[in-house]
Scaffold this motif. Sequence first.
Motif, PDB file in Angstrom:
ATOM      1  N   ILE A  98       0.836  -1.202   0.000  1.00 59.89           N
ATOM      2  CA  ILE A  98       0.000   0.000   0.000  1.00 59.89           C
ATOM      3  C   ILE A  98       0.867   1.246   0.000  1.00 59.89           C
ATOM      4  CG2 ILE A  98      -1.637   1.322   1.432  1.00 59.89           C
ATOM      5  CD1 ILE A  98      -3.031  -1.299   2.058  1.00 59.89           C
ATOM      6  N   ALA A  99       2.043   1.200   0.631  1.00 55.77           N
ATOM      7  CA  ALA A  99       2.946   2.355   0.601  1.00 55.77           C
ATOM      8  C   ALA A  99       3.378   2.662  -0.823  1.00 55.77           C
ATOM      9  CB  ALA A  99       4.168   2.085   1.474  1.00 55.77           C
ATOM     10  N   ARG A 100       3.736   1.629  -1.573  1.00 57.92           N
ATOM     11  CA  ARG A 100       4.159   1.829  -2.963  1.00 57.92           C
ATOM     12  C   ARG A 100       2.995   2.299  -3.823  1.00 57.92           C
ATOM     13  NH1 ARG A 100       5.912  -3.154  -6.835  1.00 57.92           N
ATOM     14  NH2 ARG A 100       5.919  -2.027  -8.829  1.00 57.92           N
ATOM     15  N   PHE A 101       1.831   1.681  -3.632  1.00 56.86           N
ATOM     16  CA  PHE A 101       0.661   2.095  -4.407  1.00 56.86           C
ATOM     17  C   PHE A 101       0.251   3.514  -4.060  1.00 56.86           C
ATOM     18  CE2 PHE A 101      -4.066   2.279  -4.725  1.00 56.86           C
ATOM     19  CZ  PHE A 101      -4.121   2.343  -6.100  1.00 56.86           C
ATOM     20  N   SER A 102       0.415   3.910  -2.794  1.00 56.01           N
ATOM     21  CA  SER A 102       0.060   5.270  -2.380  1.00 56.01           C
ATOM     22  C   SER A 102       0.860   6.308  -3.148  1.00 56.01           C
ATOM     23  CB  SER A 102       0.305   5.440  -0.874  1.00 56.01           C
ATOM     24  OG  SER A 102      -0.575   4.634  -0.128  1.00 56.01           O
ATOM     25  N   ARG A 103       2.137   6.030  -3.395  1.00 59.73           N
ATOM     26  CA  ARG A 103       2.961   6.977  -4.155  1.00 59.73           C
ATOM     27  C   ARG A 103       2.421   7.148  -5.572  1.00 59.73           C
ATOM     28  NH1 ARG A 103       7.041   4.227  -1.211  1.00 59.73           N
ATOM     29  NH2 ARG A 103       7.518   2.835  -2.959  1.00 59.73           N
ATOM     30  N   ARG A 104       2.024   6.038  -6.184  1.00 57.79           N
ATOM     31  CA  ARG A 104       1.448   6.132  -7.525  1.00 57.79           C
ATOM     32  C   ARG A 104       0.109   6.867  -7.488  1.00 57.79           C
ATOM     33  NH1 ARG A 104      -0.345   1.229 -11.720  1.00 57.79           N
ATOM     34  NH2 ARG A 104      -1.198   2.669 -13.305  1.00 57.79           N
ATOM     35  N   PHE A 105      -0.690   6.581  -6.476  1.00 63.68           N
ATOM     36  CA  PHE A 105      -1.986   7.243  -6.310  1.00 63.68           C
ATOM     37  C   PHE A 105      -1.814   8.756  -6.197  1.00 63.68           C
ATOM     38  CE2 PHE A 105      -5.105   8.813  -3.081  1.00 63.68           C
ATOM     39  CZ  PHE A 105      -6.256   8.704  -3.843  1.00 63.68           C
ATOM     40  N   LEU A 106      -0.854   9.195  -5.405  1.00 61.97           N
ATOM     41  CA  LEU A 106      -0.612  10.626  -5.236  1.00 61.97           C
ATOM     42  C   LEU A 106      -0.070  11.252  -6.518  1.00 61.97           C
ATOM     43  CD1 LEU A 106       0.949  10.629  -1.647  1.00 61.97           C
ATOM     44  CD2 LEU A 106      -1.346  11.385  -2.287  1.00 61.97           C
ATOM     45  N   GLY A 120      -4.108  18.656  -0.801  1.00 59.83           N
ATOM     46  CA  GLY A 120      -3.567  18.693   0.555  1.00 59.83           C
ATOM     47  C   GLY A 120      -4.348  17.793   1.498  1.00 59.83           C
ATOM     48  N   GLU A 121      -5.666  17.779   1.358  1.00 57.83           N
ATOM     49  CA  GLU A 121      -6.497  16.947   2.221  1.00 57.83           C
ATOM     50  C   GLU A 121      -6.238  15.465   1.954  1.00 57.83           C
ATOM     51  OE1 GLU A 121     -10.404  18.249   1.313  1.00 57.83           O
ATOM     52  OE2 GLU A 121     -10.234  20.149   2.399  1.00 57.83           O
ATOM     53  N   TYR A 122      -6.104  15.099   0.676  1.00 58.36           N
ATOM     54  CA  TYR A 122      -5.828  13.703   0.332  1.00 58.36           C
ATOM     55  C   TYR A 122      -4.453  13.289   0.829  1.00 58.36           C
ATOM     56  CZ  TYR A 122      -9.844  12.438  -2.576  1.00 58.36           C
ATOM     57  OH  TYR A 122     -11.105  12.079  -3.016  1.00 58.36           O
ATOM     58  N   ARG A 123      -3.461  14.143   0.629  1.00 55.68           N
ATOM     59  CA  ARG A 123      -2.110  13.815   1.089  1.00 55.68           C
ATOM     60  C   ARG A 123      -2.078  13.642   2.606  1.00 55.68           C
ATOM     61  NH1 ARG A 123       2.353  13.809  -1.796  1.00 55.68           N
ATOM     62  NH2 ARG A 123       2.225  14.372  -4.003  1.00 55.68           N
ATOM     63  N   ARG A 124      -2.815  14.474   3.297  1.00 54.69           N
ATOM     64  CA  ARG A 124      -2.849  14.373   4.757  1.00 54.69           C
ATOM     65  C   ARG A 124      -3.389  13.013   5.185  1.00 54.69           C
ATOM     66  NH1 ARG A 124      -6.269  15.636   9.120  1.00 54.69           N
ATOM     67  NH2 ARG A 124      -5.120  16.479  10.937  1.00 54.69           N
ATOM     68  N   SER A 125      -4.479  12.587   4.575  1.00 55.74           N
ATOM     69  CA  SER A 125      -5.059  11.291   4.918  1.00 55.74           C
ATOM     70  C   SER A 125      -4.110  10.145   4.587  1.00 55.74           C
ATOM     71  CB  SER A 125      -6.393  11.092   4.180  1.00 55.74           C
ATOM     72  OG  SER A 125      -7.393  11.956   4.684  1.00 55.74           O
ATOM     73  N   VAL A 126      -3.459  10.234   3.428  1.00 60.85           N
ATOM     74  CA  VAL A 126      -2.553   9.163   3.009  1.00 60.85           C
ATOM     75  C   VAL A 126      -1.319   9.099   3.897  1.00 60.85           C
ATOM     76  CG1 VAL A 126      -1.017   8.387   1.162  1.00 60.85           C
ATOM     77  CG2 VAL A 126      -3.345   9.120   0.615  1.00 60.85           C
ATOM     78  N   GLU A 127      -0.676  10.248   4.095  1.00 61.17           N
ATOM     79  CA  GLU A 127       0.629  10.263   4.762  1.00 61.17           C
ATOM     80  C   GLU A 127       0.536  10.173   6.285  1.00 61.17           C
ATOM     81  OE1 GLU A 127       2.359  13.792   3.202  1.00 61.17           O
ATOM     82  OE2 GLU A 127       2.741  12.915   1.204  1.00 61.17           O
ATOM     83  N   LEU A 128      -0.546  10.697   6.871  1.00 60.90           N
ATOM     84  CA  LEU A 128      -0.653  10.691   8.327  1.00 60.90           C
ATOM     85  C   LEU A 128      -1.431   9.500   8.878  1.00 60.90           C
ATOM     86  CD1 LEU A 128      -1.266  14.449   9.232  1.00 60.90           C
ATOM     87  CD2 LEU A 128       0.873  13.181   9.171  1.00 60.90           C
ATOM     88  N   PHE A 129      -2.306   8.913   8.071  1.00 58.78           N
ATOM     89  CA  PHE A 129      -3.179   7.867   8.595  1.00 58.78           C
ATOM     90  C   PHE A 129      -3.065   6.537   7.841  1.00 58.78           C
ATOM     91  CE2 PHE A 129      -5.206  12.014   9.405  1.00 58.78           C
ATOM     92  CZ  PHE A 129      -5.232  11.984  10.792  1.00 58.78           C
ATOM     93  N   ILE A 130      -3.178   6.563   6.526  1.00 55.53           N
ATOM     94  CA  ILE A 130      -3.249   5.318   5.761  1.00 55.53           C
ATOM     95  C   ILE A 130      -1.906   4.597   5.695  1.00 55.53           C
ATOM     96  CG2 ILE A 130      -3.703   4.339   3.479  1.00 55.53           C
ATOM     97  CD1 ILE A 130      -5.841   6.549   3.124  1.00 55.53           C
ATOM     98  N   VAL A 131      -0.854   5.307   5.272  1.00 55.97           N
ATOM     99  CA  VAL A 131       0.451   4.655   5.144  1.00 55.97           C
ATOM    100  C   VAL A 131       1.019   4.210   6.492  1.00 55.97           C
ATOM    101  CG1 VAL A 131       2.868   5.013   4.463  1.00 55.97           C
ATOM    102  CG2 VAL A 131       1.016   5.697   2.927  1.00 55.97           C
ATOM    103  N   PRO A 132       0.945   5.045   7.554  1.00 54.82           N
ATOM    104  CA  PRO A 132       1.449   4.549   8.842  1.00 54.82           C
ATOM    105  C   PRO A 132       0.755   3.271   9.322  1.00 54.82           C
ATOM    106  CG  PRO A 132       1.197   6.929   8.922  1.00 54.82           C
ATOM    107  CD  PRO A 132       0.572   6.470   7.629  1.00 54.82           C
TER     108      PRO A 132
END
Length: 267
Positions: A98-106, A120-132
């Motif tokens: 999911i970390a690798r896919f998240s980079r492609r998604f962004l 910014g809102e999407y990046r916040r959700s991905v980087e602060l909540f989903i990827v961790p």
Amino acid sequence: MARLNKKTVTAATPEAKDYFLWDDSIPAFAVRVWPSGRKVYVIHYRSGGRLRRYTIGQHGSPWTADLARDEAIRILARVHTGENPADKRSDDRKAMTIARFSRRFLDEYVDVHLKLRTRGEYRRSVELFIVPKFGSWRVADLSRAEVVEFHGSFRHIPYQANRTLGVLSKMFSLADLWGIRQDGVNPCRGVKRYREERRERFLTREEYARLGNSLDEAAEDMPEAARAIRLLALTGCRLREIQTLQWAHVNAVSKFPTCAVGKFPST
């Protein structure tokens, strides 16, 4: 059959059932036209005595008919050496985290299709909540049960819980569209969102006074931040409006009493 190019692919109209429009120069190369109007470039080949289908990509950016034909030639060359590209791609996709896919998604969706503020809102959700939480998980492994548990862990902040669930749901919709998750299941579907209660509260006169004193103290080290917060408090503007404020937006003739501009009430 016809040579696939921009004109022939654009002219291909959807029908009640999906169909293939084959290229006359490379018989294994075709565009698949779905009833929804979606058009996808594919190749068919035989490997191990079985007919295989390899999806190159959806018509549109970045795949044009010419680029897809070049890719078809490259993939078919691998087939002639005994390789099975479909199996290799399937293995790669099953292993994608999911970390690798998240980079492609962004990179390929968020930064291309969304407005600046929404990015910014999407990046916040991905980087602060989903990827961790799920970064090391494989995209293919995440189930609805894990999503329900993840969503529930933020029940104390229902707004953020719902927004993050929405971002995760969009990620898995694209995972299916891009062929990364091939079971056709979006694990976020059916997860019940929390009720969001709109809250509105105003500072008291005493709280305004304390805020003013704190801003006066902070102005020496962080003058821009102190001024921005003072403007937010005095004007009721949104944060983004103050962050992007220009002199051309300012009416120099104040409609408010002088004592209300730049000063907080004292106790």
